[in-house]
Scaffold this motif. Structure first.
Motif, PDB file in Angstrom:
ATOM      1  N   MET A  36       0.814  -1.210   0.000  1.00 37.43           N
ATOM      2  CA  MET A  36       0.000   0.000   0.000  1.00 37.43           C
ATOM      3  C   MET A  36       0.856   1.272   0.000  1.00 37.43           C
ATOM      4  O   MET A  36       0.326   2.380  -0.059  1.00 37.43           O
ATOM      5  CB  MET A  36      -0.945   0.008   1.209  1.00 37.43           C
ATOM      6  N   PHE A  37       2.173   1.112   0.058  1.00 36.63           N
ATOM      7  CA  PHE A  37       3.050   2.275   0.120  1.00 36.63           C
ATOM      8  C   PHE A  37       3.783   2.493  -1.199  1.00 36.63           C
ATOM      9  O   PHE A  37       3.955   1.569  -1.997  1.00 36.63           O
ATOM     10  CB  PHE A  37       4.073   2.103   1.246  1.00 36.63           C
ATOM     11  N   ASN A  38       4.240   3.716  -1.368  1.00 39.24           N
ATOM     12  CA  ASN A  38       5.035   4.068  -2.541  1.00 39.24           C
ATOM     13  C   ASN A  38       6.467   3.617  -2.311  1.00 39.24           C
ATOM     14  O   ASN A  38       7.212   4.223  -1.549  1.00 39.24           O
ATOM     15  CB  ASN A  38       4.981   5.582  -2.764  1.00 39.24           C
ATOM     16  N   THR A  39       6.838   2.540  -2.960  1.00 39.21           N
ATOM     17  CA  THR A  39       8.202   2.009  -2.826  1.00 39.21           C
ATOM     18  C   THR A  39       8.914   2.166  -4.160  1.00 39.21           C
ATOM     19  O   THR A  39       9.363   1.185  -4.776  1.00 39.21           O
ATOM     20  CB  THR A  39       8.169   0.531  -2.390  1.00 39.21           C
TER      21      THR A  39
ATOM     22  N   ASP B   8      18.939   8.526  -1.962  1.00 36.61           N
ATOM     23  CA  ASP B   8      20.097   9.112  -2.628  1.00 36.61           C
ATOM     24  C   ASP B   8      20.093   8.656  -4.087  1.00 36.61           C
ATOM     25  O   ASP B   8      20.295   7.471  -4.373  1.00 36.61           O
ATOM     26  CB  ASP B   8      21.386   8.651  -1.926  1.00 36.61           C
ATOM     27  N   ASN B   9      19.806   9.603  -4.985  1.00 42.14           N
ATOM     28  CA  ASN B   9      19.706   9.264  -6.410  1.00 42.14           C
ATOM     29  C   ASN B   9      18.701   8.137  -6.641  1.00 42.14           C
ATOM     30  O   ASN B   9      18.941   7.218  -7.422  1.00 42.14           O
ATOM     31  CB  ASN B   9      21.078   8.869  -6.970  1.00 42.14           C
ATOM     32  N   GLY B  10      17.594   8.231  -5.910  1.00 46.04           N
ATOM     33  CA  GLY B  10      16.525   7.259  -6.083  1.00 46.04           C
ATOM     34  C   GLY B  10      16.763   5.941  -5.395  1.00 46.04           C
ATOM     35  O   GLY B  10      15.952   5.026  -5.515  1.00 46.04           O
ATOM     36  N   MET B  11      17.855   5.810  -4.628  1.00 46.42           N
ATOM     37  CA  MET B  11      18.169   4.546  -3.964  1.00 46.42           C
ATOM     38  C   MET B  11      18.062   4.699  -2.443  1.00 46.42           C
ATOM     39  O   MET B  11      18.460   5.720  -1.878  1.00 46.42           O
ATOM     40  CB  MET B  11      19.578   4.087  -4.348  1.00 46.42           C
ATOM     41  N   PHE B  12      17.543   3.659  -1.808  1.00 46.08           N
ATOM     42  CA  PHE B  12      17.421   3.653  -0.350  1.00 46.08           C
ATOM     43  C   PHE B  12      18.724   3.203   0.313  1.00 46.08           C
ATOM     44  O   PHE B  12      19.016   3.577   1.446  1.00 46.08           O
ATOM     45  CB  PHE B  12      16.264   2.743   0.077  1.00 46.08           C
ATOM     46  N   ASN B  13      19.498   2.376  -0.330  1.00 43.92           N
ATOM     47  CA  ASN B  13      20.778   1.868   0.196  1.00 43.92           C
ATOM     48  C   ASN B  13      20.594   1.179   1.550  1.00 43.92           C
ATOM     49  O   ASN B  13      21.129   1.607   2.576  1.00 43.92           O
ATOM     50  CB  ASN B  13      21.797   3.003   0.340  1.00 43.92           C
ATOM     51  N   PRO B  14      19.833   0.097   1.574  1.00 39.96           N
ATOM     52  CA  PRO B  14      19.491  -0.552   2.843  1.00 39.96           C
ATOM     53  C   PRO B  14      20.692  -1.108   3.615  1.00 39.96           C
ATOM     54  O   PRO B  14      20.655  -1.172   4.847  1.00 39.96           O
ATOM     55  CB  PRO B  14      18.546  -1.671   2.424  1.00 39.96           C
ATOM     56  N   LYS B  15      21.744  -1.506   2.929  1.00 40.40           N
ATOM     57  CA  LYS B  15      22.882  -2.122   3.602  1.00 40.40           C
ATOM     58  C   LYS B  15      23.924  -1.090   4.037  1.00 40.40           C
ATOM     59  O   LYS B  15      24.912  -1.440   4.690  1.00 40.40           O
ATOM     60  CB  LYS B  15      23.545  -3.154   2.687  1.00 40.40           C
ATOM     61  N   LYS B  16      23.735   0.154   3.670  1.00 32.36           N
ATOM     62  CA  LYS B  16      24.702   1.184   4.020  1.00 32.36           C
ATOM     63  C   LYS B  16      24.711   1.415   5.525  1.00 32.36           C
ATOM     64  O   LYS B  16      23.663   1.490   6.168  1.00 32.36           O
ATOM     65  CB  LYS B  16      24.364   2.493   3.297  1.00 32.36           C
ATOM     66  N   GLU B  17      25.919   1.540   6.088  1.00 29.95           N
ATOM     67  CA  GLU B  17      26.041   1.785   7.515  1.00 29.95           C
ATOM     68  C   GLU B  17      25.623   3.221   7.843  1.00 29.95           C
ATOM     69  O   GLU B  17      25.869   4.143   7.067  1.00 29.95           O
ATOM     70  CB  GLU B  17      27.470   1.532   7.978  1.00 29.95           C
ATOM     71  N   VAL B  18      25.011   3.371   8.992  1.00 27.24           N
ATOM     72  CA  VAL B  18      24.497   4.671   9.442  1.00 27.24           C
ATOM     73  C   VAL B  18      25.563   5.366  10.286  1.00 27.24           C
ATOM     74  O   VAL B  18      26.108   4.775  11.217  1.00 27.24           O
ATOM     75  CB  VAL B  18      23.210   4.489  10.269  1.00 27.24           C
ATOM     76  N   THR B  19      25.863   6.609   9.966  1.00 25.57           N
ATOM     77  CA  THR B  19      26.824   7.359  10.783  1.00 25.57           C
ATOM     78  C   THR B  19      26.119   7.922  12.018  1.00 25.57           C
ATOM     79  O   THR B  19      24.889   7.984  12.089  1.00 25.57           O
ATOM     80  CB  THR B  19      27.446   8.523  10.001  1.00 25.57           C
ATOM     81  N   ARG B  20      26.921   8.367  12.991  1.00 27.71           N
ATOM     82  CA  ARG B  20      26.358   8.947  14.199  1.00 27.71           C
ATOM     83  C   ARG B  20      25.584  10.226  13.875  1.00 27.71           C
ATOM     84  O   ARG B  20      24.558  10.519  14.495  1.00 27.71           O
ATOM     85  CB  ARG B  20      27.486   9.216  15.205  1.00 27.71           C
ATOM     86  N   ALA B  21      26.058  10.977  12.896  1.00 26.13           N
ATOM     87  CA  ALA B  21      25.344  12.188  12.469  1.00 26.13           C
ATOM     88  C   ALA B  21      24.030  11.836  11.795  1.00 26.13           C
ATOM     89  O   ALA B  21      22.998  12.486  12.030  1.00 26.13           O
ATOM     90  CB  ALA B  21      26.219  12.997  11.525  1.00 26.13           C
TER      91      ALA B  21
END
Length: 785
Positions: free
Chosen positions: A723-726, A752-765
């Motif tokens: 039901m969501f816009n993915t 980012d450029n239309g990509m979610f990048n699910p495996k990208k590590e999250v920075t503290r910021a």
């Protein structure tokens, strides 16, 4: 209306102000001219006393309240009460007005106003809104500084004369943290100035909400105080030297109350604060004490007088009663009323504890005793495993309903006799601690001996091991001044193991410098707390009720003395000085802290500075070597800690309450710094149960989206991903597509450029920024109840 002479002052006042059985009095009040409201009482001796008097009528008080507050027309008067208040500085009358707003049968708002019945001065004001449709914005429309300007303007308008006599107290500002939601109230405190000197007893407080509305006001203003002249005051520099010379330091084993894992005591330097007479430079107490409390550390015995009892007993009720009767004399006419057995888990030693709670009361057939001591009870607690008596209390009420008076207590023992008895009893009850018990002179017992309102002499013993006081361990024994009997016994001894030898510590001079550095020395007015300060009206009422005799010498005007006092610079979390390292430690966790506000060197020019600082203010981010390292990847443990603190209103979970809990994940035991956070996250269904949690594993964007959506309460909704816009191009790689879509749709996370990048590590910021936006959206999407 007639009142019997045997009624006490409390009974008289209650009959006048609270009784519903006095319609004549209330009816008479309503017939008085609108320029004066009066309640009158006839005493048995034929004298008449005006008890509650006000120049303002109810209607006038309501009119004045509306001028101050501008009460909306849909708020209706719910109640109006005229009360008389007695204080050391005189009697006063006040109108208490309550207005409410109704939506059908539901109350959706309220305003309460307190108006001085004679002067029309606004004394207190409070308002609330209970509207489920109200959505406070985040960040709030008004910040702390804006709110301060609003409070100043409001105060100057309602009472310009008093506004010129107050000064804003900025000491609490260093403890102010930015809000985590829009439903915030900023508090601003002001202190009264007399001769340019603070009078901290009199304060004004204003609360402003996040929308910029003044929602409460409180004023404590003491009239008729005699202030000491501001002359011949010793210089501040001299006061600083005297404080340093007279300060007495002691060593204490401090056990942080929210420490995780093994609980170990810290050795701390402690210093009790005190005041100086600003003219003589001598130690001063508002309670009339003439000497500083003694710091004598000589124990009551030079050796142990017995061994600790084994903890293998299983006392029955009768065993427990016998233990009490062997040590204390149960008063004549008292029979056992209740006996209850209790078991509980003690996280301090990870063992189950048990005790008997016993109580005795006067037997019903003994009518004469029952009449005279209606409130007297005897209580005791006995450790069911060791047989130790933990506390005993025989409460005696001095008020005698047969005569309607409070009987004065005449001492029939001396202080030395009572002291000797207390010491010998301590040796008998806890012989294994006799060599470590020191009598602590916290108050001059001669003062208590002469005070005819005080029934007992109290002796406090502190637990000292090789010169170091052990935490909160203490023993208290109270002795009846008339009978010489022990009426109160309280033993509090921790089960934690403490060192038997004093460790090597920093010097007294260095410790004194550090401890004094946390205070400012301030010249202030402080009132003397005399035993009896009565105004004419209060005096007449007490004489009429028989509580005091005519011509009793009393003081009618409180006096304020000029003193130098130590005022803390820091108003945040409790802390102590580590005596071994000379560093400041948190009282709750034992972690090293900085008394000054946390500052880091690597976020000033960072794009996420505001969000990072918010997390730092709530200690949701760790700092290493003065750096937060905003561009480094955040771990799962750090992420969960940040989220739990954010959801918890800026507070950490209760570590002590979780100490007995079995760990849910094999790799996050109760020794882990993340234990309480991870277990709380599991309880709130932010994470799922598994064999391991992997707290040091780097957090991915996929996992962060899931955490945030669960925190919003949308985890069930996220399961319907269709039901969501993915539309992000790497949707096939996203583990929780619904959560990612919600996080992006709400603007909490971005692509980012239309990509979610699910495996990208999250920075503290990234994490701090996402949580800041989470706070913004939470205020909009969550329902208020």
């Amino acid at each position: 209306m007639k009142l019997l002479k045997m009624a006490s002052t409390v009974a008289v006042a209650s009959a006048l102000l609270l009784s519903t059985a006095a319609p004549a009095v209330m009816a008479a009040s309503t017939e008085v001219s609108t320029s004066e409201q009066t309640m009158i009482i006839d005493y048995p001796d034929g004298k008449t006393q005006r008890v509650v008097e006000a120049k303002l009528s109810k209607e006038q008080a309501i009119e004045i309240a509306n001028k101050y507050i501008q009460i909306p027309s849909d708020y209706k008067l719910q109640s109006a009460n005229l009360n008389s208040d007695w204080s050391n500085s005189g009697s006063s009358s006040s109108w208490y007005l309550n207005f409410t707003k109704q939506d059908g049968e539901r109350t959706v708002g309220g305003i309460s106003v307190n108006i001085d019945g004679n002067t029309g001065r606004l004394q207190n004001y409070n308002s609330y809104v209970n509207d489920p449709e109200y959505k406070p914005s985040f960040p709030p429309k008004v910040n702390f500084n804006n709110g301060k300007a609003i409070a100043d303007k409001w105060l100057s308008s309602i009472n310009p004369k008093e506004y010129e006599q107050i000064k804003y107290n900025d000491r609490y500002e260093e403890a102010v943290k930015p809000p985590l939601d829009g439903n915030v109230q900023y508090n601003y405190s002001y202190v009264r100035l007399v001769n340019g000197v603070p009078f901290p007893q009199d304060t004004v407080s204003v609360n402003v909400n996040g929308d910029g509305q003044v929602v409460s006001y409180y004023s404590n203003w003491t009239p008729n105080v005699k202030f000491e002249a501001k002359d011949n005051v010793i210089p501040l520099a001299d006061a600083l030297k005297i404080f340093r010379n007279k300060s007495q330091l002691s060593l204490l084993y401090q056990l942080p109350y929210q420490v995780q894992g093994e609980k170990k005591p810290y050795t701390a330097y402690m210093m009790d604060t005190f005041m100086l007479n600003a003219k003589s430079g001598e130690w001063w107490s508002p309670y009339g004490d003439t000497i500083a409390p003694s710091m004598d550390d000589k124990p009551i015995s030079d050796k142990p007088l017995g061994n600790k009892p084994a903890s293998n007993l299983k006392l029955t009720k009768d065993d427990a009663i016998k233990k009490v009767e062997q040590s204390f004399t149960i008063p004549q006419g008292y029979t056992l009323q209740n006996a209850s057995y209790n078991e509980y888990f003690n996280p301090e030693n990870n063992e189950n504890m048990s005790n008997w709670s016993l109580s005795w009361s006067l037997s019903a057939p003994d009518k004469e005793l029952t009449k005279r001591r209606v409130d007297s009870m005897v209580y005791a607690n006995v450790n069911a495993s060791t047989g130790e008596i933990m506390n005993y209390n025989y409460y005696v009420n001095n008020y005698d309903p047969l005569t309607g008076t409070t009987a004065p207590v005449e001492a029939k023992i001396t202080v030395d006799q009572a002291k000797t008895k207390a010491i010998e009893f301590a040796k008998k009850m806890v012989p294994y601690y006799a060599h470590e018990l020191v009598l602590a002179n916290t108050q001059d017992p001669q003062v208590l001996l002469k005070d005819k309102n005080a029934r007992t002499l109290e002796f406090n013993f502190k637990h000292v091991s090789d010169g170091v006081t052990i935490g909160y361990n203490n023993l208290t024994i109270s002795i009846d001044k008339e009978t010489g009997e022990i009426t109160n016994y309280y033993a509090n001894f921790s089960l934690t193991e403490y060192p038997t030898k004093k460790p090597s510590v920093i010097t007294l001079d260095k410790a004194k410098d550090l401890l004094l550095s946390q205070y400012d020395v301030e010249l202030a007015y402080v009132t003397e707390q005399k035993p009896m300060l009565l105004n004419d009206q209060r005096y007449a009422l007490m004489v009429a009720s028989g509580e005091i005799k005519p011509n009793t010498e009393v003081s009618k005007t409180p006096e304020a003395k000029l003193v130098y006092q130590l005022v803390s610079k820091y108003q945040r979390e409790p802390f102590f000085l580590d005596a071994i390292t000379g560093t400041w430690k948190s009282m709750s966790t034992g972690d090293q802290i900085s008394l000054d506000k946390v500052k880091v060197v690597d976020i000033d020019n960072h794009w996420a500075k505001e969000a990072l600082q918010l997390m730092l203010d709530y200690q949701a981010l760790d700092i290493k070597n003065g750096k937060v390292s905003p561009d480094e990847s955040i771990t799962k443990g750090e992420m969960v800690k940040m989220l739990v603190i954010t959801m918890n209103g800026g507070y950490s979970p209760d570590f002590y309450a979780m100490a007995a809990r079995k760990n849910s994940f094999a790799d996050v035991t109760n020794q882990s710094k993340y234990f309480a956070y991870v277990e709380t996250a599991l309880d709130r269904r932010l994470i799922d149960k598994a064999d391991k949690f992997n707290p040091d594993q780097k957090m991915t964007r996929d996992d962060m989206a899931t955490l945030i959506v669960r925190a919003l309460g949308f985890d069930k909704l996220a399961q319907f991903s269709s039901m969501f816009n993915t539309s992000f191009t790497d949707v096939a790689d996203v583990k929780n597509q619904g959560a990612a879509a919600i996080a992006i749709g709400l603007g909490i996370m971005t692509v980012d450029n239309g990509m979610f990048n699910p495996k990208k590590e999250v920075t503290r910021a990234d994490a701090a920024s996402a949580f800041y936006r989470y706070l913004q959206k939470r205020s909009l999407v969550q329902t208020n109840y």
